[in-house]
Enzyme design. Sequence first.
Site, PDB file in Angstrom:
ATOM      1  CB  SER A 196      -0.940   0.008   1.213  1.00 30.81           C
ATOM      2  OG  SER A 196      -1.912  -0.997   1.092  1.00 30.81           O
ATOM      3  CB  THR A 228      -3.552   4.982   1.809  1.00 29.68           C
ATOM      4  OG1 THR A 228      -3.389   3.634   1.343  1.00 29.68           O
ATOM      5  CG2 THR A 228      -4.137   5.835   0.705  1.00 29.68           C
ATOM      6  CD  GLU A 254      -6.664   3.835   2.741  1.00 32.68           C
ATOM      7  OE1 GLU A 254      -5.927   3.000   2.192  1.00 32.68           O
ATOM      8  OE2 GLU A 254      -6.446   4.300   3.875  1.00 32.68           O
ATOM      9  CG  ASP A 294      -5.450  -4.091   2.405  1.00 33.78           C
ATOM     10  OD1 ASP A 294      -5.015  -4.842   1.523  1.00 33.78           O
ATOM     11  OD2 ASP A 294      -4.796  -3.800   3.435  1.00 33.78           O
ATOM     12  CG  HIS A 324      -4.124  -8.204   4.263  1.00 30.51           C
ATOM     13  ND1 HIS A 324      -2.995  -8.723   3.662  1.00 30.51           N
ATOM     14  CD2 HIS A 324      -4.117  -6.878   3.973  1.00 30.51           C
ATOM     15  CE1 HIS A 324      -2.326  -7.760   3.047  1.00 30.51           C
ATOM     16  NE2 HIS A 324      -2.992  -6.621   3.214  1.00 30.51           N
ATOM     17  CG  ASP A 345      -4.063   0.291  -2.213  1.00 36.26           C
ATOM     18  OD1 ASP A 345      -5.007  -0.495  -2.454  1.00 36.26           O
ATOM     19  OD2 ASP A 345      -3.647   0.501  -1.055  1.00 36.26           O
ATOM     20  CG  HIS A 346      -2.814  -3.396  -3.141  1.00 41.01           C
ATOM     21  ND1 HIS A 346      -3.660  -4.179  -2.373  1.00 41.01           N
ATOM     22  CD2 HIS A 346      -2.301  -2.476  -2.284  1.00 41.01           C
ATOM     23  CE1 HIS A 346      -3.635  -3.756  -1.117  1.00 41.01           C
ATOM     24  NE2 HIS A 346      -2.821  -2.708  -1.032  1.00 41.01           N
ATOM     25  CG  HIS A 389      -1.113  -6.448  -1.201  1.00 40.00           C
ATOM     26  ND1 HIS A 389      -0.378  -5.292  -1.025  1.00 40.00           N
ATOM     27  CD2 HIS A 389      -1.958  -6.509  -0.139  1.00 40.00           C
ATOM     28  CE1 HIS A 389      -0.770  -4.682   0.082  1.00 40.00           C
ATOM     29  NE2 HIS A 389      -1.724  -5.407   0.637  1.00 40.00           N
TER      30      HIS A 389
END
Length: 465
Positions: free
Chosen positions: A94, A147, A263, A268, A272, A310-311, A428
Amino acid sequence: MKKTLSTLCLAVAIASCATTEPTLDSSQPTNLITQPKNIIMIVGDGMGPAYTTAYRYFKDDPNTEVIEETVFDRHNVGMSSTYPARVSGYVTDSAASATALSSGTKTYNGAIGIDVDKNPVQTVLEWAKLQGKKTGVVVTSQINHATPASYLAHNESRNNYNEIADSYIDNGIKADIYLGGGWQYFIREDRDLVAEFKANGFHYIDNYAELADLPANKPVLGLFDKKGLPWALDDSNQHRLLALTQAATTQLENDNGYFMLVEASQIDWGGHANDIAASIAEIDDLAKTVEYLEQYVKSNPDTLVVITADHSTGGFTLGANGTYAWRPDVLRTMKMSATAISKKLANIDITQKAASELFNFSLTKKEVLKLQQAKYHAKEALAQFLALSAQEKSETKKKKPNVAGAVYKAVNKVIDNRTNTGWTSGGHTAVDVPVFAFGQQSEQFYGKLDNTDIAKKIFTLLGKK
Protein backbone atom coordinates in the site's frame (compact mmCIF):
# COMPACT_ATOMS: atom_id res chain seq x y z
CA MET A 1 20.38 -0.10 13.20
CA LYS A 2 17.16 1.39 11.87
CA LYS A 3 17.83 4.31 9.59
CA THR A 4 15.46 7.28 9.84
CA LEU A 5 15.17 10.37 7.72
CA SER A 6 16.11 13.59 9.39
CA THR A 7 13.01 15.67 10.06
CA LEU A 8 14.99 18.85 9.58
CA CYS A 9 16.44 17.72 6.27
CA LEU A 10 13.01 16.70 5.06
CA ALA A 11 11.49 20.04 6.01
CA VAL A 12 14.28 21.96 4.29
CA ALA A 13 14.09 19.74 1.20
CA ILE A 14 10.36 20.16 0.87
CA ALA A 15 10.36 23.88 1.64
CA SER A 16 13.07 24.57 -0.91
CA CYS A 17 11.23 22.48 -3.52
CA ALA A 18 14.25 20.16 -3.71
CA THR A 19 11.89 17.25 -4.21
CA THR A 20 11.93 14.77 -7.00
CA GLU A 21 9.13 15.87 -9.31
CA PRO A 22 7.31 13.56 -11.73
CA THR A 23 7.38 14.14 -15.45
CA LEU A 24 3.85 15.29 -16.19
CA ASP A 25 1.98 14.02 -19.20
CA SER A 26 -1.42 15.15 -20.44
CA SER A 27 -3.36 14.53 -23.59
CA GLN A 28 -4.18 18.26 -23.75
CA PRO A 29 -2.12 21.42 -23.21
CA THR A 30 -2.61 22.71 -19.67
CA ASN A 31 -4.01 26.04 -20.83
CA LEU A 32 -6.88 24.28 -22.63
CA ILE A 33 -7.94 22.29 -19.58
CA THR A 34 -10.69 23.71 -17.39
CA GLN A 35 -9.33 22.99 -13.95
CA PRO A 36 -11.75 21.53 -11.42
CA LYS A 37 -12.26 23.68 -8.35
CA ASN A 38 -12.42 20.61 -6.08
CA ILE A 39 -10.70 17.24 -6.51
CA ILE A 40 -11.71 14.22 -4.44
CA MET A 41 -9.34 11.25 -4.73
CA ILE A 42 -10.78 7.99 -3.39
CA VAL A 43 -8.76 4.83 -2.75
CA GLY A 44 -10.59 1.57 -2.13
CA ASP A 45 -7.66 -0.16 -0.46
CA GLY A 46 -7.29 -3.71 -1.77
CA MET A 47 -10.39 -3.34 -3.99
CA GLY A 48 -9.43 -5.27 -7.08
CA PRO A 49 -11.95 -6.03 -9.86
CA ALA A 50 -13.37 -9.14 -8.17
CA TYR A 51 -14.51 -7.01 -5.23
CA THR A 52 -16.59 -4.53 -7.23
CA THR A 53 -18.03 -7.43 -9.24
CA ALA A 54 -18.95 -9.17 -5.99
CA TYR A 55 -20.63 -6.01 -4.77
CA ARG A 56 -22.83 -5.98 -7.90
CA TYR A 57 -24.08 -9.49 -7.12
CA PHE A 58 -24.40 -8.72 -3.42
CA LYS A 59 -26.68 -5.76 -4.24
CA ASP A 60 -28.62 -7.61 -6.94
CA ASP A 61 -32.35 -8.05 -6.43
CA PRO A 62 -32.85 -11.81 -6.88
CA ASN A 63 -36.54 -11.24 -7.63
CA THR A 64 -35.77 -9.54 -10.97
CA GLU A 65 -34.32 -10.93 -14.20
CA VAL A 66 -31.93 -8.03 -14.61
CA ILE A 67 -28.77 -7.69 -12.52
CA GLU A 68 -28.90 -4.10 -11.38
CA GLU A 69 -25.87 -1.87 -11.88
CA THR A 70 -24.07 -0.31 -8.93
CA VAL A 71 -22.49 3.09 -8.53
CA PHE A 72 -19.20 1.50 -9.55
CA ASP A 73 -20.68 0.20 -12.81
CA ARG A 74 -21.97 3.68 -13.63
CA HIS A 75 -18.54 5.28 -13.43
CA ASN A 76 -16.05 2.60 -14.50
CA VAL A 77 -13.80 4.35 -17.05
CA GLY A 78 -10.67 2.21 -17.20
CA MET A 79 -8.02 0.11 -15.51
CA SER A 80 -4.72 0.85 -13.82
CA SER A 81 -1.52 -1.13 -13.34
CA THR A 82 -0.10 -1.14 -9.83
CA TYR A 83 3.45 -2.54 -9.94
CA PRO A 84 6.07 -0.83 -7.71
CA ALA A 85 9.65 0.16 -8.56
CA ARG A 86 11.70 -2.62 -10.13
CA VAL A 87 13.55 -3.29 -6.87
CA SER A 88 10.30 -4.59 -5.34
CA GLY A 89 9.18 -6.72 -8.28
CA TYR A 90 5.61 -6.83 -9.57
CA VAL A 91 3.48 -6.98 -6.41
CA THR A 92 3.05 -3.67 -4.61
CA ASP A 93 2.28 -2.86 -1.01
CA SER A 94 0.00 0.00 0.00
CA ALA A 95 2.85 2.43 0.73
CA ALA A 96 4.54 2.12 -2.68
CA SER A 97 1.24 2.23 -4.51
CA ALA A 98 -0.09 5.19 -2.50
CA THR A 99 3.17 7.04 -3.15
CA ALA A 100 2.68 6.41 -6.88
CA LEU A 101 -0.93 7.63 -6.66
CA SER A 102 0.04 10.69 -4.63
CA SER A 103 3.25 11.75 -6.42
CA GLY A 104 3.50 10.04 -9.80
CA THR A 105 6.70 8.30 -8.67
CA LYS A 106 7.39 4.56 -8.49
CA THR A 107 9.13 3.51 -5.31
CA TYR A 108 9.98 0.46 -3.19
CA ASN A 109 7.50 -1.38 -1.01
CA GLY A 110 7.22 0.28 2.38
CA ALA A 111 8.26 3.75 1.21
CA ILE A 112 6.15 6.72 2.27
CA GLY A 113 6.36 9.75 -0.04
CA ILE A 114 9.94 9.09 -1.12
CA ASP A 115 11.62 7.66 -4.21
CA VAL A 116 13.91 4.62 -4.41
CA ASP A 117 16.85 6.78 -3.33
CA LYS A 118 14.86 7.95 -0.28
CA ASN A 119 14.48 11.49 -1.54
CA PRO A 120 11.14 13.11 -0.67
CA VAL A 121 8.72 13.52 -3.58
CA GLN A 122 6.07 16.21 -3.71
CA THR A 123 2.48 14.97 -3.45
CA VAL A 124 -0.68 16.29 -5.07
CA LEU A 125 -2.01 17.21 -1.63
CA GLU A 126 1.11 19.26 -0.86
CA TRP A 127 0.92 20.96 -4.26
CA ALA A 128 -2.79 21.72 -3.81
CA LYS A 129 -2.02 23.34 -0.47
CA LEU A 130 0.65 25.50 -2.09
CA GLN A 131 -1.96 26.66 -4.63
CA GLY A 132 -4.13 28.01 -1.82
CA LYS A 133 -6.61 25.16 -1.74
CA LYS A 134 -7.85 23.57 1.44
CA THR A 135 -6.88 19.92 1.90
CA GLY A 136 -8.17 16.97 3.87
CA VAL A 137 -7.88 13.23 4.52
CA VAL A 138 -10.78 10.95 5.46
CA VAL A 139 -9.95 7.30 6.17
CA THR A 140 -11.20 4.29 8.11
CA SER A 141 -7.67 3.28 9.16
CA GLN A 142 -5.48 5.34 11.48
CA ILE A 143 -4.67 8.64 9.79
CA ASN A 144 -0.94 7.82 9.81
CA HIS A 145 -1.45 4.52 7.98
CA ALA A 146 0.27 3.86 4.64
CA THR A 147 -2.19 5.52 2.25
CA PRO A 148 -2.91 8.80 4.06
CA ALA A 149 0.74 9.03 5.13
CA SER A 150 1.85 8.80 1.51
CA TYR A 151 -0.08 12.01 0.77
CA LEU A 152 1.03 13.81 3.94
CA ALA A 153 4.50 12.58 4.93
CA HIS A 154 7.94 11.44 3.78
CA ASN A 155 9.47 8.46 5.59
CA GLU A 156 11.57 5.47 4.62
CA SER A 157 9.22 3.00 6.32
CA ARG A 158 5.47 2.83 6.68
CA ASN A 159 6.05 1.07 10.02
CA ASN A 160 7.46 4.23 11.63
CA TYR A 161 3.99 5.15 12.84
CA ASN A 162 5.05 7.51 15.62
CA GLU A 163 7.57 9.31 13.39
CA ILE A 164 4.92 9.73 10.69
CA ALA A 165 2.41 11.07 13.23
CA ASP A 166 5.04 13.47 14.60
CA SER A 167 5.77 14.72 11.08
CA TYR A 168 2.17 15.91 10.75
CA ILE A 169 3.21 18.68 13.13
CA ASP A 170 7.00 18.86 12.72
CA ASN A 171 7.04 19.11 8.91
CA GLY A 172 4.25 21.63 8.81
CA ILE A 173 0.50 21.03 9.02
CA LYS A 174 -0.59 20.13 5.51
CA ALA A 175 -4.31 19.45 5.87
CA ASP A 176 -7.32 21.35 7.15
CA ILE A 177 -9.24 18.26 8.15
CA TYR A 178 -8.06 14.83 9.33
CA LEU A 179 -10.72 12.20 10.06
CA GLY A 180 -10.00 8.57 10.96
CA GLY A 181 -8.45 6.53 13.76
CA GLY A 182 -5.19 6.76 15.68
CA TRP A 183 -5.44 7.65 19.39
CA GLN A 184 -2.55 5.27 20.05
CA TYR A 185 -0.17 7.32 17.94
CA PHE A 186 -1.40 10.83 18.61
CA ILE A 187 -1.90 10.65 22.39
CA ARG A 188 1.24 9.03 23.77
CA GLU A 189 3.21 9.20 27.01
CA ASP A 190 6.10 10.92 25.24
CA ARG A 191 3.99 13.32 23.18
CA ASP A 192 0.42 14.58 22.95
CA LEU A 193 -0.06 15.49 19.30
CA VAL A 194 -3.76 16.18 19.80
CA ALA A 195 -2.83 18.97 22.24
CA GLU A 196 -0.35 20.29 19.68
CA PHE A 197 -2.99 20.33 16.94
CA LYS A 198 -5.35 22.16 19.29
CA ALA A 199 -2.59 24.68 20.04
CA ASN A 200 -2.39 25.24 16.28
CA GLY A 201 -6.06 26.18 16.14
CA PHE A 202 -7.64 22.80 15.40
CA HIS A 203 -11.03 21.73 16.68
CA TYR A 204 -10.72 18.16 18.04
CA ILE A 205 -13.48 15.56 18.12
CA ASP A 206 -13.47 11.89 19.10
CA ASN A 207 -17.02 10.64 18.44
CA TYR A 208 -19.23 10.62 15.37
CA ALA A 209 -22.00 12.67 16.98
CA GLU A 210 -19.68 15.70 17.04
CA LEU A 211 -19.51 15.69 13.22
CA ALA A 212 -22.88 17.44 13.20
CA ASP A 213 -21.59 20.48 15.07
CA LEU A 214 -18.24 21.43 13.54
CA PRO A 215 -17.27 25.10 13.79
CA ALA A 216 -17.23 26.82 10.41
CA ASN A 217 -13.90 27.91 8.89
CA LYS A 218 -11.84 26.05 11.48
CA PRO A 219 -9.49 23.10 10.86
CA VAL A 220 -10.60 19.80 12.37
CA LEU A 221 -8.82 16.75 13.76
CA GLY A 222 -11.15 13.81 14.37
CA LEU A 223 -9.82 10.56 15.84
CA PHE A 224 -12.48 7.95 16.55
CA ASP A 225 -10.60 4.86 17.74
CA LYS A 226 -7.28 3.57 19.03
CA LYS A 227 -6.06 2.39 15.63
CA GLY A 228 -8.43 1.83 12.72
CA LEU A 229 -12.17 2.23 13.11
CA PRO A 230 -14.27 -0.86 13.98
CA TRP A 231 -15.40 -3.05 11.09
CA ALA A 232 -18.36 -1.43 9.34
CA LEU A 233 -20.50 -4.40 10.39
CA ASP A 234 -19.73 -3.69 14.06
CA ASP A 235 -19.52 0.09 14.13
CA SER A 236 -22.19 2.29 15.69
CA ASN A 237 -22.61 3.76 12.18
CA GLN A 238 -22.18 1.11 9.49
CA HIS A 239 -21.75 3.90 6.94
CA ARG A 240 -19.20 5.90 8.89
CA LEU A 241 -17.07 6.68 5.82
CA LEU A 242 -20.15 8.32 4.34
CA ALA A 243 -20.70 10.38 7.50
CA LEU A 244 -17.05 11.45 7.63
CA THR A 245 -17.02 12.41 3.95
CA GLN A 246 -20.25 14.41 4.22
CA ALA A 247 -18.79 16.38 7.11
CA ALA A 248 -15.46 16.89 5.33
CA THR A 249 -16.92 18.22 2.07
CA THR A 250 -18.97 20.78 3.99
CA GLN A 251 -15.99 21.79 6.11
CA LEU A 252 -13.60 22.13 3.18
CA GLU A 253 -15.76 24.20 0.85
CA ASN A 254 -14.24 27.61 0.10
CA ASP A 255 -13.74 30.02 -2.80
CA ASN A 256 -10.40 28.48 -3.84
CA GLY A 257 -11.59 24.88 -3.71
CA TYR A 258 -10.02 21.86 -2.08
CA PHE A 259 -8.23 18.54 -2.55
CA MET A 260 -9.41 15.64 -0.41
CA LEU A 261 -8.19 12.06 -0.06
CA VAL A 262 -10.82 9.52 0.98
CA GLU A 263 -9.78 5.94 1.73
CA ALA A 264 -11.99 2.93 2.35
CA SER A 265 -9.07 1.37 4.19
CA GLN A 266 -10.54 -1.85 5.54
CA ILE A 267 -11.61 -3.54 2.31
CA ASP A 268 -7.95 -4.53 2.29
CA TRP A 269 -8.02 -5.72 5.90
CA GLY A 270 -10.91 -8.03 5.10
CA GLY A 271 -8.96 -9.34 2.12
CA HIS A 272 -5.87 -10.05 4.21
CA ALA A 273 -8.03 -11.99 6.65
CA ASN A 274 -9.87 -13.76 3.81
CA ASP A 275 -13.06 -12.35 5.33
CA ILE A 276 -15.58 -11.69 2.57
CA ALA A 277 -18.33 -10.54 4.93
CA ALA A 278 -16.13 -7.76 6.33
CA SER A 279 -14.89 -6.67 2.91
CA ILE A 280 -18.36 -6.50 1.37
CA ALA A 281 -19.65 -4.35 4.24
CA GLU A 282 -16.68 -2.02 3.78
CA ILE A 283 -17.41 -1.76 0.04
CA ASP A 284 -21.04 -1.00 0.84
CA ASP A 285 -19.87 1.89 3.03
CA LEU A 286 -17.73 3.13 0.14
CA ALA A 287 -20.58 2.72 -2.35
CA LYS A 288 -22.90 4.83 -0.18
CA THR A 289 -20.12 7.44 0.01
CA VAL A 290 -19.75 7.52 -3.78
CA GLU A 291 -23.54 7.74 -4.22
CA TYR A 292 -23.49 10.81 -1.97
CA LEU A 293 -20.70 12.29 -4.07
CA GLU A 294 -22.71 11.68 -7.26
CA GLN A 295 -25.34 14.04 -5.90
CA TYR A 296 -22.66 16.40 -4.57
CA VAL A 297 -21.14 16.73 -8.04
CA LYS A 298 -24.56 17.48 -9.54
CA SER A 299 -24.77 20.45 -7.15
CA ASN A 300 -21.06 21.26 -7.51
CA PRO A 301 -20.24 20.51 -11.18
CA ASP A 302 -16.78 22.03 -10.82
CA THR A 303 -15.79 18.98 -8.72
CA LEU A 304 -13.84 15.94 -9.95
CA VAL A 305 -14.06 12.54 -8.26
CA VAL A 306 -11.50 9.83 -9.10
CA ILE A 307 -11.72 6.37 -7.55
CA THR A 308 -9.31 3.46 -7.79
CA ALA A 309 -7.60 0.78 -5.73
CA ASP A 310 -3.97 0.68 -4.73
CA HIS A 311 -3.86 -3.08 -5.42
CA SER A 312 -6.04 -6.17 -4.98
CA THR A 313 -5.85 -8.27 -1.82
CA GLY A 314 -6.32 -11.94 -1.02
CA GLY A 315 -6.66 -13.37 -4.52
CA PHE A 316 -10.43 -13.22 -3.97
CA THR A 317 -12.47 -15.45 -6.30
CA LEU A 318 -16.20 -15.51 -6.98
CA GLY A 319 -16.74 -19.24 -7.43
CA ALA A 320 -14.40 -21.85 -5.97
CA ASN A 321 -13.65 -25.59 -6.10
CA GLY A 322 -14.77 -25.99 -9.71
CA THR A 323 -18.36 -25.11 -8.83
CA TYR A 324 -20.01 -22.61 -11.16
CA ALA A 325 -21.71 -20.57 -8.46
CA TRP A 326 -21.32 -17.64 -6.12
CA ARG A 327 -24.00 -17.19 -3.47
CA PRO A 328 -23.99 -13.84 -1.62
CA ASP A 329 -27.41 -14.35 0.00
CA VAL A 330 -26.00 -15.17 3.46
CA LEU A 331 -23.89 -12.00 3.37
CA ARG A 332 -27.06 -9.94 3.11
CA THR A 333 -28.35 -11.34 6.41
CA MET A 334 -25.27 -10.86 8.60
CA LYS A 335 -25.60 -8.33 11.42
CA MET A 336 -22.10 -8.56 12.89
CA SER A 337 -18.59 -9.30 11.64
CA ALA A 338 -16.91 -12.68 11.66
CA THR A 339 -14.52 -11.16 14.22
CA ALA A 340 -17.38 -10.33 16.59
CA ILE A 341 -18.99 -13.74 16.05
CA SER A 342 -15.73 -15.57 16.80
CA LYS A 343 -15.11 -13.61 20.01
CA LYS A 344 -18.56 -14.52 21.28
CA LEU A 345 -18.23 -18.18 20.27
CA ALA A 346 -14.86 -18.39 22.05
CA ASN A 347 -16.59 -17.55 25.33
CA ILE A 348 -19.78 -19.63 25.13
CA ASP A 349 -20.79 -23.22 24.48
CA ILE A 350 -21.12 -23.56 20.72
CA THR A 351 -24.58 -24.92 20.06
CA GLN A 352 -26.52 -24.93 16.82
CA LYS A 353 -29.01 -22.43 18.23
CA ALA A 354 -26.40 -20.03 19.65
CA ALA A 355 -24.21 -20.11 16.54
CA SER A 356 -27.16 -19.64 14.17
CA GLU A 357 -28.32 -16.61 16.13
CA LEU A 358 -24.88 -15.00 15.84
CA PHE A 359 -24.54 -15.70 12.10
CA ASN A 360 -28.17 -14.68 11.60
CA PHE A 361 -28.80 -17.70 9.39
CA SER A 362 -29.34 -21.38 10.23
CA LEU A 363 -26.18 -23.44 10.47
CA THR A 364 -26.07 -27.15 9.72
CA LYS A 365 -24.89 -29.69 12.28
CA LYS A 366 -21.75 -30.21 10.18
CA GLU A 367 -20.96 -26.48 10.22
CA VAL A 368 -21.45 -26.32 13.98
CA LEU A 369 -19.18 -29.35 14.43
CA LYS A 370 -16.41 -27.60 12.46
CA LEU A 371 -16.68 -24.59 14.80
CA GLN A 372 -16.63 -26.82 17.88
CA GLN A 373 -13.59 -28.70 16.63
CA ALA A 374 -11.67 -25.47 15.88
CA LYS A 375 -12.37 -24.21 19.39
CA TYR A 376 -11.49 -27.54 21.04
CA HIS A 377 -8.15 -27.88 19.24
CA ALA A 378 -7.25 -24.25 19.97
CA LYS A 379 -8.03 -24.63 23.68
CA GLU A 380 -6.01 -27.84 23.76
CA ALA A 381 -3.04 -26.08 22.11
CA LEU A 382 -3.37 -23.18 24.55
CA ALA A 383 -3.29 -25.54 27.55
CA GLN A 384 -0.14 -27.21 26.19
CA PHE A 385 1.48 -23.82 25.66
CA LEU A 386 0.65 -22.63 29.18
CA ALA A 387 2.16 -25.83 30.61
CA LEU A 388 5.56 -25.02 29.06
CA SER A 389 8.27 -23.43 31.17
CA ALA A 390 9.53 -19.98 30.26
CA GLN A 391 12.70 -21.57 28.89
CA GLU A 392 10.76 -24.04 26.73
CA LYS A 393 8.65 -21.21 25.34
CA SER A 394 11.80 -19.26 24.52
CA GLU A 395 13.58 -22.24 22.92
CA THR A 396 10.62 -23.31 20.79
CA LYS A 397 9.70 -19.71 19.94
CA LYS A 398 6.08 -20.72 20.06
CA LYS A 399 3.40 -18.07 20.03
CA LYS A 400 0.52 -18.22 22.47
CA PRO A 401 -2.44 -19.86 20.69
CA ASN A 402 -5.46 -17.61 20.26
CA VAL A 403 -8.79 -19.39 20.69
CA ALA A 404 -10.85 -16.57 19.18
CA GLY A 405 -8.40 -16.39 16.27
CA ALA A 406 -8.80 -20.09 15.53
CA VAL A 407 -12.58 -19.81 15.71
CA TYR A 408 -12.40 -16.76 13.41
CA LYS A 409 -10.79 -18.86 10.68
CA ALA A 410 -13.50 -21.49 11.11
CA VAL A 411 -16.23 -18.83 10.97
CA ASN A 412 -14.82 -17.47 7.71
CA LYS A 413 -14.63 -21.01 6.34
CA VAL A 414 -18.34 -21.46 7.00
CA ILE A 415 -19.08 -18.23 5.13
CA ASP A 416 -16.72 -19.14 2.27
CA ASN A 417 -18.37 -22.54 1.84
CA ARG A 418 -21.86 -21.03 1.92
CA THR A 419 -21.00 -18.37 -0.66
CA ASN A 420 -18.54 -20.52 -2.62
CA THR A 421 -15.85 -17.88 -2.17
CA GLY A 422 -12.20 -18.68 -2.90
CA TRP A 423 -8.91 -17.11 -1.80
CA THR A 424 -5.38 -17.67 -3.06
CA SER A 425 -3.44 -15.46 -0.66
CA GLY A 426 -3.32 -13.64 2.64
CA GLY A 427 -1.43 -10.86 0.87
CA HIS A 428 -1.66 -8.70 -2.24
CA THR A 429 -1.80 -9.74 -5.87
CA ALA A 430 -0.41 -8.04 -8.99
CA VAL A 431 -3.62 -7.72 -11.03
CA ASP A 432 -4.67 -4.44 -12.60
CA VAL A 433 -7.38 -2.54 -10.73
CA PRO A 434 -10.43 -0.59 -11.94
CA VAL A 435 -10.55 3.19 -12.28
CA PHE A 436 -13.77 5.13 -11.80
CA ALA A 437 -14.28 8.85 -12.40
CA PHE A 438 -17.02 11.44 -12.74
CA GLY A 439 -17.33 15.20 -12.64
CA GLN A 440 -15.28 17.90 -14.29
CA GLN A 441 -12.41 16.55 -16.44
CA SER A 442 -13.22 12.94 -15.58
CA GLU A 443 -12.52 12.05 -19.22
CA GLN A 444 -8.83 12.55 -18.45
CA PHE A 445 -8.89 9.19 -16.65
CA TYR A 446 -10.42 7.04 -19.39
CA GLY A 447 -8.62 3.95 -20.67
CA LYS A 448 -5.58 2.02 -19.56
CA LEU A 449 -3.46 3.91 -17.02
CA ASP A 450 -0.58 3.28 -14.68
CA ASN A 451 -1.06 4.37 -11.08
CA THR A 452 1.54 7.08 -11.61
CA ASP A 453 -0.56 8.52 -14.45
CA ILE A 454 -3.37 9.28 -12.01
CA ALA A 455 -1.12 11.55 -9.94
CA LYS A 456 0.37 13.17 -13.04
CA LYS A 457 -3.06 14.02 -14.38
CA ILE A 458 -4.16 15.43 -11.03
CA PHE A 459 -1.00 17.57 -10.90
CA THR A 460 -1.89 18.93 -14.33
CA LEU A 461 -5.47 19.65 -13.24
CA LEU A 462 -4.02 21.50 -10.26
CA GLY A 463 -2.09 23.75 -12.64
CA LYS A 464 1.34 22.16 -12.44
CA LYS A 465 3.24 22.25 -15.74
